[in-house]
Design an enzyme around this catalytic site. Structure first.
Site, PDB file in Angstrom:
ATOM      1  N   ASP A 139      -0.327  -8.902  14.161  1.00  0.00           N
ATOM      2  CA  ASP A 139      -0.453  -7.926  13.072  1.00  0.00           C
ATOM      3  C   ASP A 139      -1.667  -7.039  13.305  1.00  0.00           C
ATOM      4  O   ASP A 139      -2.813  -7.469  13.181  1.00  0.00           O
ATOM      5  CB  ASP A 139      -0.577  -8.664  11.741  1.00  0.00           C
ATOM      6  N   SER A 195       0.726  -7.962   2.156  1.00  0.00           N
ATOM      7  CA  SER A 195      -0.108  -6.840   2.577  1.00  0.00           C
ATOM      8  C   SER A 195      -1.095  -6.479   1.461  1.00  0.00           C
ATOM      9  O   SER A 195      -1.877  -7.331   1.036  1.00  0.00           O
ATOM     10  CB  SER A 195       0.776  -5.660   3.001  1.00  0.00           C
ATOM     11  N   TYR A 243       0.832  -1.204   0.000  1.00  0.00           N
ATOM     12  CA  TYR A 243       0.000   0.000   0.000  1.00  0.00           C
ATOM     13  C   TYR A 243       0.866   1.253   0.000  1.00  0.00           C
ATOM     14  O   TYR A 243       1.756   1.422   0.836  1.00  0.00           O
ATOM     15  CB  TYR A 243      -0.881  -0.021   1.245  1.00  0.00           C
ATOM     16  N   HIS A 291       3.010  -6.993  11.432  1.00  0.00           N
ATOM     17  CA  HIS A 291       2.793  -6.929   9.994  1.00  0.00           C
ATOM     18  C   HIS A 291       4.021  -7.359   9.195  1.00  0.00           C
ATOM     19  O   HIS A 291       3.911  -7.685   8.021  1.00  0.00           O
ATOM     20  CB  HIS A 291       2.367  -5.518   9.597  1.00  0.00           C
TER      21      HIS A 291
END
Length: 331
Positions: free
Chosen positions: A273, A187, A92, A310
């Site tokens: 996460d 992700s 992202y 994460h």
């Protein structure tokens, strides 16, 4: 950050109900049909990188609505061809960066296509080169909320279509075995790889780590971290928009794509996460292939990392991916 989601034993049984729209399949069939009217490749230009063991090309292919999308295509120098291909999707806010940044897959002997993220690339990394010309719909500035009030306008309708078209593009490139193509991502990239697995029935493999857009409703209740936090921040201001937003997000739900997937799948998630909660990854894994028979494939596995967030398994996860994909692709 301590563990904040479900305990592992519950994650392993986590199969949440879905608010799946009745026209989910028709929506994506129509979207992809329009994109398929355009020939995939626009240009393939060699790039001098200073690297002697790899050859790289700057590729432009046509994505959503025929828009040009940039990518780096890399082959091992002097490799025997055709090669299995890895299409990699990135995180992202990141763009494709520079052509020498991501060399793991090509050094493992694969043809490698790294897709740029349209309208992203300004948050970290080394930038991107693909604008998004469809940004006029209501919504916030971040990709997660662009066009949030309509599934037809949302940024991820376009980005997911680009991701599917990247598979079409790599299969048209020289040196590639089109029957052996894998989708890989972490992700946001993991969410895109999962969507591709649900939309490309003859995909060879999907490698999905810490996927965004899985178990979206639960994630919005669990975390204020971006990108989900961008959605909650938007709804905190636009108090009447919740129903429209949830409807839009239901067309982007990774668990719905997972249900339709056929390909062998390799998952990973950090149990701490807070960006992409592990319950989303497990929801997608546990319901993977239930509409297609892909869930019965013995080559489907998930790796939890109990003390990681994460970042997940990082290099350990990549090591596992390399071994698994070599077996699946018979490399």
């Amino acid at each position: 950050m301590p563990a904040f989601d479900l305990p592992l034993a519950e994650l392993e049984r986590h199969r949440p109900d879905l608010d799946e729209p009745a026209d989910f399949d028709a929506f994506w069939q129509d979207t992809l049909k329009e994109a398929e009217r355009h020939e995939p490749l626009v240009s393939v230009r060699p790039v001098k990188t200073g690297l002697r063991l790899t050859d790289t090309w700057d590729v432009t292919f046509r994505g959503f609505a025929g828009d040009p999308v940039r990518a780096w295509f890399t082959l091992p120098a002097h490799a025997r061809q055709p090669l299995p291909a890895v299409v990699e999707y990135i995180g992202y806010g990141r763009g494709r960066g520079l052509p020498h940044e991501r060399l793991t897959w090509v050094n493992a002997g694969y043809a490698h296509l790294l897709m740029d993220n349209r309208g992203q690339g300004d948050q970290y990394g080394n930038g991107g080169h693909t604008p998004d010309p469809h940004t006029g719909a209501p919504g916030g500035p971040g990709p997660a909320v662009r066009g949030l009030l309509s599934p037809h306008d949302h940024h991820y309708r376009r980005l997911i279509t680009d991701a599917v078209r990247a598979v079409t593009a790599v299969r048209a490139l020289p040196g590639v075995d089109p029957a052996r193509t894998a989708a890989v991502g972490n992700s946001q990239g993991g969410g895109l790889a999962l969507a591709v697995a649900g939309l490309v029935p003859d995909l060879g493999a999907a490698l999905v780590t810490a996927p965004f857009l899985c178990g979206i409703r639960r994630a919005l209740d669990l975390t204020d971290a971006a990108p989900y936090g961008e959605i909650t921040a938007y709804l905190a201001v636009h108090r009447g928009a919740e129903q429209a937003a949830h409807r839009t997000l239901s067309y982007l739900e990774g668990v719905s794509f997972a249900r339709r997937a056929h390909a062998p799948a390799h998952f990973g998630t950090g149990l701490r996460d807070t960006v992409c909660p592990p319950s989303g990854a497990y929801a997608a894994f546990n319901r993977y292939g239930e509409l297609s028979g892909g869930g019965a494939d013995p080559r489907r596995e998930i790796h939890p990392y109990p003390f990681n967030g994460h970042e997940g398994g990082e290099a350990e996860q990549v090591r596992r991916q390399l071994g698994w994909l070599a077996r699946v692709m018979a490399v």
